[in-house]
Each structure stands twice: as C-alpha cells, then as structure tokens.
Write an enzyme that holds these catalytic residues in place. Structure first.
Site, mmCIF file in Angstrom:
data_model
loop_
_atom_site.group_PDB
_atom_site.id
_atom_site.type_symbol
_atom_site.label_atom_id
_atom_site.label_comp_id
_atom_site.label_asym_id
_atom_site.label_seq_id
_atom_site.Cartn_x
_atom_site.Cartn_y
_atom_site.Cartn_z
ATOM 1 N N LYS A 22 -16.597 18.226 -22.638
ATOM 2 C CA LYS A 22 -17.074 18.719 -21.332
ATOM 3 C C LYS A 22 -18.581 18.507 -21.216
ATOM 4 O O LYS A 22 -19.062 18.001 -20.203
ATOM 5 C CB LYS A 22 -16.758 20.201 -21.201
ATOM 6 C CG LYS A 22 -17.479 20.911 -20.072
ATOM 7 C CD LYS A 22 -17.093 22.363 -19.950
ATOM 8 C CE LYS A 22 -17.855 23.250 -20.897
ATOM 9 N NZ LYS A 22 -19.217 23.622 -20.441
ATOM 10 N N ASN A 23 -19.317 18.868 -22.268
ATOM 11 C CA ASN A 23 -20.777 18.867 -22.166
ATOM 12 C C ASN A 23 -21.398 17.493 -22.332
ATOM 13 O O ASN A 23 -22.614 17.346 -22.245
ATOM 14 C CB ASN A 23 -21.377 19.860 -23.170
ATOM 15 C CG ASN A 23 -21.062 21.293 -22.779
ATOM 16 O OD1 ASN A 23 -20.590 21.542 -21.659
ATOM 17 N ND2 ASN A 23 -21.277 22.219 -23.674
ATOM 18 N N ARG A 93 -23.580 25.967 -13.903
ATOM 19 C CA ARG A 93 -25.022 25.854 -14.147
ATOM 20 C C ARG A 93 -25.444 24.420 -14.417
ATOM 21 O O ARG A 93 -26.563 24.037 -14.136
ATOM 22 C CB ARG A 93 -25.412 26.673 -15.371
ATOM 23 C CG ARG A 93 -24.935 28.047 -15.469
ATOM 24 C CD ARG A 93 -25.458 28.625 -16.741
ATOM 25 N NE ARG A 93 -26.725 28.008 -17.077
ATOM 26 C CZ ARG A 93 -27.875 28.257 -16.459
ATOM 27 N NH1 ARG A 93 -27.879 29.088 -15.451
ATOM 28 N NH2 ARG A 93 -28.985 27.653 -16.820
ATOM 29 N N CYS A 117 -26.200 34.151 -16.113
ATOM 30 C CA CYS A 117 -24.749 34.211 -16.302
ATOM 31 C C CYS A 117 -24.500 35.264 -17.376
ATOM 32 O O CYS A 117 -25.430 35.906 -17.861
ATOM 33 C CB CYS A 117 -24.196 32.845 -16.696
ATOM 34 S SG CYS A 117 -24.627 32.397 -18.379
ATOM 35 N N ARG A 122 -30.746 32.377 -18.694
ATOM 36 C CA ARG A 122 -30.570 30.918 -18.553
ATOM 37 C C ARG A 122 -31.599 30.299 -17.586
ATOM 38 O O ARG A 122 -31.260 29.671 -16.604
ATOM 39 C CB ARG A 122 -29.159 30.590 -18.082
ATOM 40 C CG ARG A 122 -28.026 31.213 -18.847
ATOM 41 C CD ARG A 122 -27.759 30.635 -20.205
ATOM 42 N NE ARG A 122 -27.357 29.261 -20.228
ATOM 43 C CZ ARG A 122 -26.104 28.828 -20.073
ATOM 44 N NH1 ARG A 122 -25.162 29.698 -19.816
ATOM 45 N NH2 ARG A 122 -25.823 27.538 -20.145
ATOM 46 N N ASP A 307 -21.917 27.703 -29.482
ATOM 47 C CA ASP A 307 -20.629 27.681 -28.770
ATOM 48 C C ASP A 307 -19.459 27.946 -29.702
ATOM 49 O O ASP A 307 -18.321 28.045 -29.250
ATOM 50 C CB ASP A 307 -20.430 26.331 -28.062
ATOM 51 C CG ASP A 307 -21.405 26.157 -26.920
ATOM 52 O OD1 ASP A 307 -21.555 25.022 -26.425
ATOM 53 O OD2 ASP A 307 -22.054 27.152 -26.538
ATOM 54 N N ARG A 399 -12.431 26.642 -17.451
ATOM 55 C CA ARG A 399 -13.660 25.861 -17.239
ATOM 56 C C ARG A 399 -13.885 24.897 -18.399
ATOM 57 O O ARG A 399 -14.491 23.855 -18.231
ATOM 58 C CB ARG A 399 -14.864 26.804 -17.129
ATOM 59 C CG ARG A 399 -14.915 27.625 -15.876
ATOM 60 C CD ARG A 399 -16.232 28.327 -15.780
ATOM 61 N NE ARG A 399 -17.312 27.380 -16.010
ATOM 62 C CZ ARG A 399 -18.535 27.739 -16.434
ATOM 63 N NH1 ARG A 399 -18.807 28.988 -16.660
ATOM 64 N NH2 ARG A 399 -19.475 26.830 -16.614
HETATM 65 C C1 EPZ Z 1 -26.047 23.697 -23.053
HETATM 66 O O1 EPZ Z 1 -26.491 24.686 -22.150
HETATM 67 C C2 EPZ Z 1 -24.532 23.772 -23.058
HETATM 68 N N1 EPZ Z 1 -24.039 23.478 -21.706
HETATM 69 C C3 EPZ Z 1 -24.090 25.169 -23.491
HETATM 70 O O2 EPZ Z 1 -22.673 25.169 -23.543
HETATM 71 C C4 EPZ Z 1 -24.640 25.435 -24.892
HETATM 72 O O3 EPZ Z 1 -24.282 26.739 -25.285
HETATM 73 C C5 EPZ Z 1 -26.171 25.285 -24.870
HETATM 74 O O4 EPZ Z 1 -26.525 23.971 -24.377
HETATM 75 C C6 EPZ Z 1 -26.783 25.461 -26.247
HETATM 76 O O5 EPZ Z 1 -26.234 24.526 -27.133
HETATM 77 C C7 EPZ Z 1 -24.000 22.192 -21.302
HETATM 78 O O6 EPZ Z 1 -24.367 21.272 -22.021
HETATM 79 C C8 EPZ Z 1 -23.462 21.941 -19.923
HETATM 80 P P1 EPZ Z 1 -30.177 25.221 -23.380
HETATM 81 P P2 EPZ Z 1 -28.030 24.681 -21.670
HETATM 82 O O7 EPZ Z 1 -31.029 24.754 -22.258
HETATM 83 O O8 EPZ Z 1 -28.562 23.312 -21.682
HETATM 84 C C9 EPZ Z 1 -33.515 28.559 -23.067
HETATM 85 C C10 EPZ Z 1 -20.536 25.999 -23.121
HETATM 86 O O9 EPZ Z 1 -19.976 27.001 -23.537
HETATM 87 N N2 EPZ Z 1 -34.069 27.769 -21.948
HETATM 88 O O10 EPZ Z 1 -30.028 24.343 -24.585
HETATM 89 O O11 EPZ Z 1 -28.089 25.480 -20.413
HETATM 90 C C11 EPZ Z 1 -32.156 29.147 -22.744
HETATM 91 O O12 EPZ Z 1 -32.287 30.382 -22.053
HETATM 92 C C12 EPZ Z 1 -21.972 26.078 -22.675
HETATM 93 O O13 EPZ Z 1 -20.022 24.848 -23.044
HETATM 94 C C13 EPZ Z 1 -35.238 28.191 -21.340
HETATM 95 O O14 EPZ Z 1 -35.811 29.217 -21.703
HETATM 96 O O15 EPZ Z 1 -28.721 25.512 -22.819
HETATM 97 C C14 EPZ Z 1 -31.538 29.332 -24.108
HETATM 98 O O16 EPZ Z 1 -32.005 30.548 -24.660
HETATM 99 C C15 EPZ Z 1 -22.486 27.509 -22.714
HETATM 100 N N3 EPZ Z 1 -35.749 27.464 -20.292
HETATM 101 C C16 EPZ Z 1 -32.114 28.144 -24.900
HETATM 102 O O17 EPZ Z 1 -33.258 27.692 -24.163
HETATM 103 C C17 EPZ Z 1 -35.149 26.308 -19.848
HETATM 104 O O18 EPZ Z 1 -35.671 25.676 -18.915
HETATM 105 C C18 EPZ Z 1 -31.145 26.983 -25.061
HETATM 106 O O19 EPZ Z 1 -30.619 26.689 -23.788
HETATM 107 C C19 EPZ Z 1 -33.958 25.892 -20.493
HETATM 108 C C20 EPZ Z 1 -33.445 26.632 -21.540
#
Ligand code: EPZ
Length: 430
Positions: A22-23, A93, A117, A122, A307, A399
């Site tokens: 998916k990702n 998202r 969420c 996020r 995850d 999802r």
């Molecule tokens: C991706 O989300 C995945 N989703 C998530 O999978 C996964 O849990 C996550 O990466 C971590 O591996 C997709 O790829 C579609 P991040 P993402 O930006 O990119 C902070 C699932 O279950 N952050 O790597 O949204 C954030 O709050 C989903 O399939 C900021 O502060 O996650 C988090 O604490 C859930 N500012 C950390 O970084 C930003 O601008 C990592 O988030 C962006 C992120």
C-alpha cells in the site's frame, strides 16, 4: 458498518499470497502527476486507500483505466484542477503526496491539511518547509495548504529533514525530479517504499542517486515520460501474517514476499522461538510452542517498523515472560492497548513504553478498531482468544489489508464478516 466475528483457538496452517505494498503503490500512482504520458502500475493491492487515491487523481482530471490483469493506467495529461479537497484528504493522509508533483509540474497546488489521526498529530511542516526551500510560496488558509512558484520551476536545494519522514522524503523526491538544478535530501527515509518510488521515477526518466540511504541526490530534468512499474510486496502485510502464525503456534508459507525487507521482524520472531526459512520470494514460519516474549523499540527503517508495533504487542500478550514495547515514531500509537486489556491482557503503560506480561489466554470481547495496524492486532487477538471476539469499525482494516478474512480462512481461522445489524453480542467472559 461491518464487523469481524472471530472464534479463536485454532493454529493457523496454510499458504498466503502477499499483495503489493500500500505504502509504495500510493506514491507511485501519484507520481503519474509528473508526466503527461501513461504510467502503468502493476501489483496494486485492492484497498480502500488505493480507491481514495484513484478518486483524488480522477478529481484532479487524470484518466484512470484498469485492465483485465488489474494493471492500472494513469494519465495526467489533461488535469482540470490543482486542488485536493478536504473530503478526500481527511480519509487518507497520504493525499499530501500530490503537493510536490503538482507544484513541480504546474507551479501551483492547493491541498487540504490532512489533520491529525488516531495515532498522532501527524503534521506536514517538514514537507512545507522543504518545498519553501525549493522556492515555493506557501500559505495555510482556511485549512488548505496554498502553494505556488513565482518562477516557472522549483529550484534545486539542499534539504536536511529534522525528523525522518517517509512521505516527506517521497514528496520532495518527486518535486525535485522536475526542479531546476540539483536537490540533496539529507536525513532521508530509507524505507523500501521510498526505494520503490525512486525506481519508478527513474523509469520515467528521473535522475536519482542514493535512494535507500539517508542522502538522496536528484538532478532535475525538463520533463518525465510514462513508464510501467510493478509495486513491491507489502512487508507489513507479510509481517502481520507471520505474527498470526506465531501467536496461534501454527505454520504458514507466504508467497510473493521480499524477505530482505523484513530483517528486523524476522530477527525478533526468531528470538521469540519461530523457525523461519526464506527464499527469493517466499518465507515459511513455524512456531512449535508458546512464543517467548521479545522487547522491541520502533525506529525508522531498517529499524523495527512502527507499523508492526501493535502486532508484536499482541504477540507479547500471549508469550512466556515479560517484555517492553517502546514507540518512538508516533506519540499516540497505543490505542490498541485498552482494547487488549479488555480481553485480559496484562499491559502497563509508562509514557511511550508498554510493559507486557504474557498471560496464558485472552478472553473474547466486543472491541473496536481505531487505526489500521491496531485493527490488525485485534484480529490477531481474536485468533488466539477463548470464545468469540467481535471487532467493530473494520473499515480501518480494509484501508490496508486486502481480503484479510479470506486469507485467514484459507489457513483454518474461524472468522466471518457481518453487517453490524447482525453482529452477535459477546458475553464478557473473565
Ligand atoms: C508513513 O507515514 C506511512 N504511511 C505510515 O504507515 C508509517 O507508519 C510511517 O510512514 C512511519 O513509518 C505511508 O507511507 C502512506 P512520517 P508518514 O512522516 O509519512 C513526524 C500505515 O499504517 N513528522 O514518516 O505520514 C510524524 O509526526 C501508515 O500504513 C513531522 O513532525 O509518517 C511522525 O512522528 C500509518 N512533520 C514522524 O515524523 C512532518 O512534516 C514520522 O512520520 C512529517 C512527519
């Protein structure tokens, strides 16, 4: 709404084909916005999030076709809009991923703020700040990110992410492919899904070095062409089924997986007592007796994946011994704990660490899914619980898991999907 009704107790035994990731599919499909030619994408899983992404691309004006082999053809040659509306973004998202490509190709984009969420606030501040470094002018008005570039193209820049962000890395990598000059992404995400996107972009003519490391260099080009790309297997779906086999002390063979993307999960499951053998695209797991508890601490790839945290929480709930689960990525990713406690799990929370003492048996209960991976954890809990478990709000599961109950049924699980009007009441058993 629908529920899953599960009667636990059977060891799972059988074969499961793992679907596309998916990702990886989400950013790959969205990368079609970077070209006016056809992008053909194979091995896309049949999931609600994918449907949402295709609906969003359609809303922007992209033409979407699916052939008899389920290969998706996307053509963004004649877009009619540069706006990703709230009603779609709030359900997924990852819609934020259209921001970079729309800016890079058209110099203008409006994307609803995704909002928080269940697992955390996020934010997308790192995406915005990095695009501003590339010359974008970005304001946030009425809940929308409004972005534009005064010059015809974004400008290459050296970007250092404060925090490793998967979609932030993907958004900026896509934006940089059409920017003027070179862009360097430092502290970039190393996830396999980032590498898969980079491979797809390279097939479209992008010039990218270093994907899979924490420094990615992109040399902008004038335009990208169409391409054909096959999405990598879903490592989290694979990991989830591995834990399902482990907690039920069963034996499962997974097909169409990439074991190289599962090192951290394989190591910990072997520590728990699982016998695991791997080949190029298959993985077999056998858990001969009750698992031993294993402590985990989530981290960006190649560390232990967040995850898979909820699934390992469940594993420890029914293992021999005590272990700790520490969540370093998201600030609120323990929503499954309360539901597991209602099933008799012995979990104590201390900030971002959960201390889990294994119990001999969980009891069935009426539980509620809250986020995608927490829902998967509750399905696994139902597979090992005494009596019957009813899981509500399973749209969360749909999802990210394609036909989860069919795949589990093939391995001997007693699981069925019912509409909520017909879901049975569960008599609390303690
Ligand atoms: C991706 O989300 C995945 N989703 C998530 O999978 C996964 O849990 C996550 O990466 C971590 O591996 C997709 O790829 C579609 P991040 P993402 O930006 O990119 C902070 C699932 O279950 N952050 O790597 O949204 C954030 O709050 C989903 O399939 C900021 O502060 O996650 C988090 O604490 C859930 N500012 C950390 O970084 C930003 O601008 C990592 O988030 C962006 C992120």
């Amino acid at each position: 709404m629908e529920s899953l009704v599960i009667r636990g107790g059977q060891p799972l035994r059988g074969d499961v084909r793992i679907g596309g990731a998916k990702n990886a599919a989400l950013p790959v499909l969205i990368s079609a916005l970077l070209t006016d030619q056809d992008l053909l994408v194979a091995n896309v899983p049949h999931l609600r999030d994918i449907t949402t992404a295709l609906e969003l691309l359609g809303r922007l004006g992209a033409r979407i076709e699916v052939d008899e082999k389920s290969v998706i053809r996307v053509n963004a040659g004649k877009l009619i809009s540069r706006r990703a509306p709230y009603e779609l973004v709030k359900t997924m998202r990852a819609s934020i991923l259209v921001l970079g490509p729309l800016l890079a190709r058209f110099g203008q984009a409006e994307v609803s703020l995704p909002g928080g969420c269940a697992i955390g606030s996020r934010p997308v501040d790192l995406h915005i700040r990095a695009l501003e470094q590339m010359g974008a002018t970005i304001t946030v008005e009425e809940g929308y990110i409004k972005a534009s570039t005064s010059r015809h193209r974004l400008q290459g820049a050296k970007i250092v992410f404060d925090t490793v962000t998967v979609t932030g890395t993907e958004n900026l990598m896509m934006a940089a492919t059409l920017a003027e000059g070179a862009t360097v992404l430092e502290n970039a995400a190393r996830e396999p899904e980032v590498v898969d996107l980079a491979n797809c972009l390279a097939a479209m003519g992008a010039r990218i070095e270093g994907a899979g490391t924490d420094v990615i260099e992109i040399e902008g080009v004038a335009n990208l062409t169409g391409a054909a790309h096959r999405v990598i297997p879903d490592r989290i779906e694979a990991g989830t089924f591995m834990v399902a086999a482990a907690v039920t002390q069963g034996e499962m063979r997974l097909h169409d997986v990439n074991p190289g993307h599962l090192d951290a999960v394989i190591v910990r499951l072997r520590d728990a007592g699982a016998q695991i053998s791997v080949s190029q695209s298959e993985l077999s797991l056998k858990m001969p007796e009750r698992p031993d508890a294993v402590s985990i601490s989530t981290a960006p790839y190649p560390g232990f994946p967040t995850d898979m945290q909820a699934q390992f929480m469940l594993l420890n709930c029914v293992s021999e011994g005590t272990a700790s689960i520490t969540e370093h990525i998201f600030e609120n990713r323990f929503m499954h704990v309360h539901e597991l406690q209602r099933m008799g799990a012995d979990i104590t929370l201390h900030g971002n660490t959960a201390l889990v003492r294994g119990v001999d048996q969980l009891g069935g209960a009426q539980v509620m899914a809250t986020d995608l991976r927490a829902s998967a954890c509750l399905v696994l809990a139902g597979l090992v619980a005494r009596e019957q478990t009813v899981i509500g709000r399973i749209y969360h599961i749909d999802r990210g898991y394609d036909c989860i109950e069919e795949k589990l049924l093939q391995c001997g699980a007693d699981i069925r999907r019912v509409s909520d009007s017909r879901s049975p009441r569960v008599h609390a058993v303690q």
